[in-house]
Design an enzyme around this catalytic site. Structure first.
Site, PDB file in Angstrom:
ATOM      1  N   ASN A 276     -47.205 -21.628  11.351  1.00  0.00           N
ATOM      2  CA  ASN A 276     -46.743 -21.434  10.017  1.00  0.00           C
ATOM      3  C   ASN A 276     -47.238 -20.354   9.138  1.00  0.00           C
ATOM      4  O   ASN A 276     -47.303 -20.445   7.964  1.00  0.00           O
ATOM      5  CB  ASN A 276     -46.924 -22.913   9.428  1.00  0.00           C
ATOM      6  CG  ASN A 276     -45.823 -23.629   9.827  1.00  0.00           C
ATOM      7  OD1 ASN A 276     -44.866 -23.328  10.481  1.00  0.00           O
ATOM      8  ND2 ASN A 276     -45.922 -24.999   9.529  1.00  0.00           N
TER       9      ASN A 276
ATOM     10  N   TYR B 276     -47.599  -9.992  14.414  1.00  0.00           N
ATOM     11  CA  TYR B 276     -46.725  -8.845  14.369  1.00  0.00           C
ATOM     12  C   TYR B 276     -46.089  -8.539  15.793  1.00  0.00           C
ATOM     13  O   TYR B 276     -46.193  -9.324  16.597  1.00  0.00           O
ATOM     14  CB  TYR B 276     -47.771  -7.629  13.892  1.00  0.00           C
ATOM     15  CG  TYR B 276     -48.603  -8.151  12.823  1.00  0.00           C
ATOM     16  CD1 TYR B 276     -47.465  -7.993  11.608  1.00  0.00           C
ATOM     17  CD2 TYR B 276     -49.862  -8.409  12.262  1.00  0.00           C
ATOM     18  CE1 TYR B 276     -48.031  -8.295  10.318  1.00  0.00           C
ATOM     19  CE2 TYR B 276     -50.195  -8.733  11.050  1.00  0.00           C
ATOM     20  CZ  TYR B 276     -49.266  -8.474  10.066  1.00  0.00           C
ATOM     21  OH  TYR B 276     -49.639  -8.901   8.981  1.00  0.00           O
TER      22      TYR B 276
ATOM     23  N   THR C  82     -56.753  -4.718   6.402  1.00  0.00           N
ATOM     24  CA  THR C  82     -55.831  -4.118   5.675  1.00  0.00           C
ATOM     25  C   THR C  82     -56.222  -3.919   3.978  1.00  0.00           C
ATOM     26  O   THR C  82     -56.247  -5.087   3.492  1.00  0.00           O
ATOM     27  CB  THR C  82     -54.342  -4.541   5.657  1.00  0.00           C
ATOM     28  OG1 THR C  82     -54.199  -4.620   6.977  1.00  0.00           O
ATOM     29  CG2 THR C  82     -53.354  -3.713   4.719  1.00  0.00           C
TER      30      THR C  82
ATOM     31  N   ASN D 162     -51.730 -12.150  15.116  1.00  0.00           N
ATOM     32  CA  ASN D 162     -51.256 -12.398  13.435  1.00  0.00           C
ATOM     33  C   ASN D 162     -49.571 -12.218  13.325  1.00  0.00           C
ATOM     34  O   ASN D 162     -49.154 -11.948  12.255  1.00  0.00           O
ATOM     35  CB  ASN D 162     -52.043 -11.642  12.589  1.00  0.00           C
ATOM     36  CG  ASN D 162     -53.449 -11.898  12.714  1.00  0.00           C
ATOM     37  OD1 ASN D 162     -53.863 -12.856  13.459  1.00  0.00           O
ATOM     38  ND2 ASN D 162     -54.297 -11.064  12.058  1.00  0.00           N
TER      39      ASN D 162
ATOM     40  N   HIS E  60     -53.579  -4.437  18.340  1.00  0.00           N
ATOM     41  CA  HIS E  60     -53.171  -5.442  17.352  1.00  0.00           C
ATOM     42  C   HIS E  60     -51.953  -6.337  18.116  1.00  0.00           C
ATOM     43  O   HIS E  60     -50.830  -6.202  17.638  1.00  0.00           O
ATOM     44  CB  HIS E  60     -52.763  -4.914  16.099  1.00  0.00           C
ATOM     45  CG  HIS E  60     -52.891  -5.966  15.024  1.00  0.00           C
ATOM     46  ND1 HIS E  60     -52.847  -7.359  15.326  1.00  0.00           N
ATOM     47  CD2 HIS E  60     -52.869  -5.863  13.513  1.00  0.00           C
ATOM     48  CE1 HIS E  60     -53.081  -7.954  14.138  1.00  0.00           C
ATOM     49  NE2 HIS E  60     -53.050  -7.289  12.933  1.00  0.00           N
TER      50      HIS E  60
END
Ligand SMILES: Cc1cc2nc3c(=O)[nH]c(=O)nc-3n(C[C@H](O)[C@H](O)[C@H](O)COP(=O)(O)O)c2cc1C
Length: 367
Positions: free
Chosen positions: A235, A181, A27, A179, A176
């Site tokens: 985390n 999402y 991104t 991560n 995706h």
């Protein structure tokens, strides 16, 4: 003369990659226009990096509901498809290959992106993280638990986005599911406490992923679909590991063997998880033997470690992120064992060309 493992060709599906140096999806928040359309500077940025064996272009929202960061490009509208066409054309003219990452951030968003409405997520659990909104970083909120209809619609949005990506000339798409999402939120018991067919058992928590793959398969060949996972994310972006994490990722990765995907793209832990219970410390070591298809490995690799992993059979290709920001000619630099330029994280997400298209290639750097 034998080449470095990173510089050897690799077949993924019907496509032959010139080398095994993959540009990781990143991104860069440069689509600073009302319709979130990639334009000239995106064309230039990706053209400069086309000697990568494969570019995985940045996470691009599959719908207006999927967005969670300022100025990220989309892949749901006609104008966005037109914008991306110029990018894929430029990369192909340079002899490169390019996939697009299909992105839905789920709860990693903010009502400011949704006319005051809540972001969507598997369950109404706040990740207690930050969202990068038009008026700066804001605390995330408790999202809305998606209804079954909203889940169905989201799966259709992935399918439509994949169809658009094909129309825009991409060589494939990367789902995706990484991560922290939306899809990753479904996998984890800390973000998914649903009582229906999308929650509870690991099979149920992974169900949406396989429905997304099956939906995308209706509009493009399976061997053009890649997928990204980050099993030991801890985390960061609201994710925490628990005793179900490893069995869930084992289940997902084994089941992916039923498909003939372009690749599986795995990240090694983003931070030190040596003291964290339920963490896999060495992702490639665990999952290479389990996954039968092409495996791309990522996170904190340099040239030497990349060559070593391929040589040892721990991965077929290596994705480099930050090194590709500051070294558009990373492949040529690896070929020549040349020094690498440092990246400037102050310009990762700022608008315009600075820190985006102005990192010089080697010859100019020397001059
Ligand atoms: C500026 C920036 C933006 C990123 N955006 C994305 C993204 O859109 N999708 C994604 O899957 N990962 C994203 N990542 C993670 C990278 O793909 C990669 O996993 C991470 O940078 C670690 O690899 P590296 O050590 O080679 O940089 C991003 C990373 C950076 C630095």
């Amino acid at each position: 003369m034998s080449k470095q493992p990173l510089l050897q060709k690799l077949k993924i599906g019907e496509i032959e990659l010139n080398n095994r140096v993959v540009m990781a999806p990143m991104t860069r928040s440069r689509a600073a226009n009302p319709d979130k359309v990639p334009f000239d500077i995106h064309v230039e940025y990706y053209r400069q990096r086309a000697s990568a064996g494969l570019i995985i272009a940045e996470g691009s929202q599959i719908s207006t509901k999927a967005v969670g960061y300022i100025n990220t490009p989309g892949i749901y509208s006609k104008v966005q498809v037109e914008g991306w066409k110029a990018v894929t054309k430029a990369v192909h003219e340079e002899g490169g290959k390019i996939f697009l990452q299909l992105w839905h951030v789920g709860r990693m968003s903010h009502p400011d992106f949704h006319n005051g409405e809540l972001p969507h997520a598997p369950s109404a659990i706040n990740p207690y993280s930050k969202s990068f909104t038009p008026s700066g970083f804001k605390e995330t909120v408790t999202p809305k638990e998606m209804s079954l209809d909203e889940i169905k619609q989201t799966i259709l949005d992935y399918k439509n986005a994949a169809k658009n990506a094909m129309e825009a000339g991409f060589d494939g798409v990367e789902i995706h599911s990484s991560n922290g999402y939306l899809l990753h939120q479904f996998f984890s018991r800390t973000s998914n406490i649903r009582m229906d067919e999308y929650g509870g058992s690991k099979e149920n928590r992974a169900k949406i992923l396989f429905e997304v793959i099956d939906a995308i398969k209706e509009v493009m060949p399976e061997e053009k679909i890649g997928l990204r996972l980050n099993p030991s994310l801890h985390n960061i972006f609201g994710m925490t590991l628990d005793e179900e994490t490893i069995p869930t990722f084992d289940y997902i990765i084994e089941k992916l063997n039923d498909y003939n995907l372009a690749y599986l793209h795995l990240s090694e832990p983003f931070n030190d998880v040596s003291d964290v219970p339920h963490a896999v410390e060495k992702i490639a070591h665990r999952y290479r033997p389990m996954y039968k298809g092409v495996l791309i490995i990522n996170a904190n690799f340099d040239q030497e470690k990349g060559n070593q992993y391929i040589l040892e059979g721990l991965a077929d290709a290596v994705a480099y992120g930050k090194l590709f920001i500051s070294n558009p000619d990373l492949v040529e630099r690896f070929e020549q064992d040349a020094p690498l330029a440092e990246w400037d994280d102050a310009t990762f997400y700022t608008p315009g060309e600075k820190g985006y298209t102005d990192y010089p290639k080697l010859k100019k750097a020397k001059a």
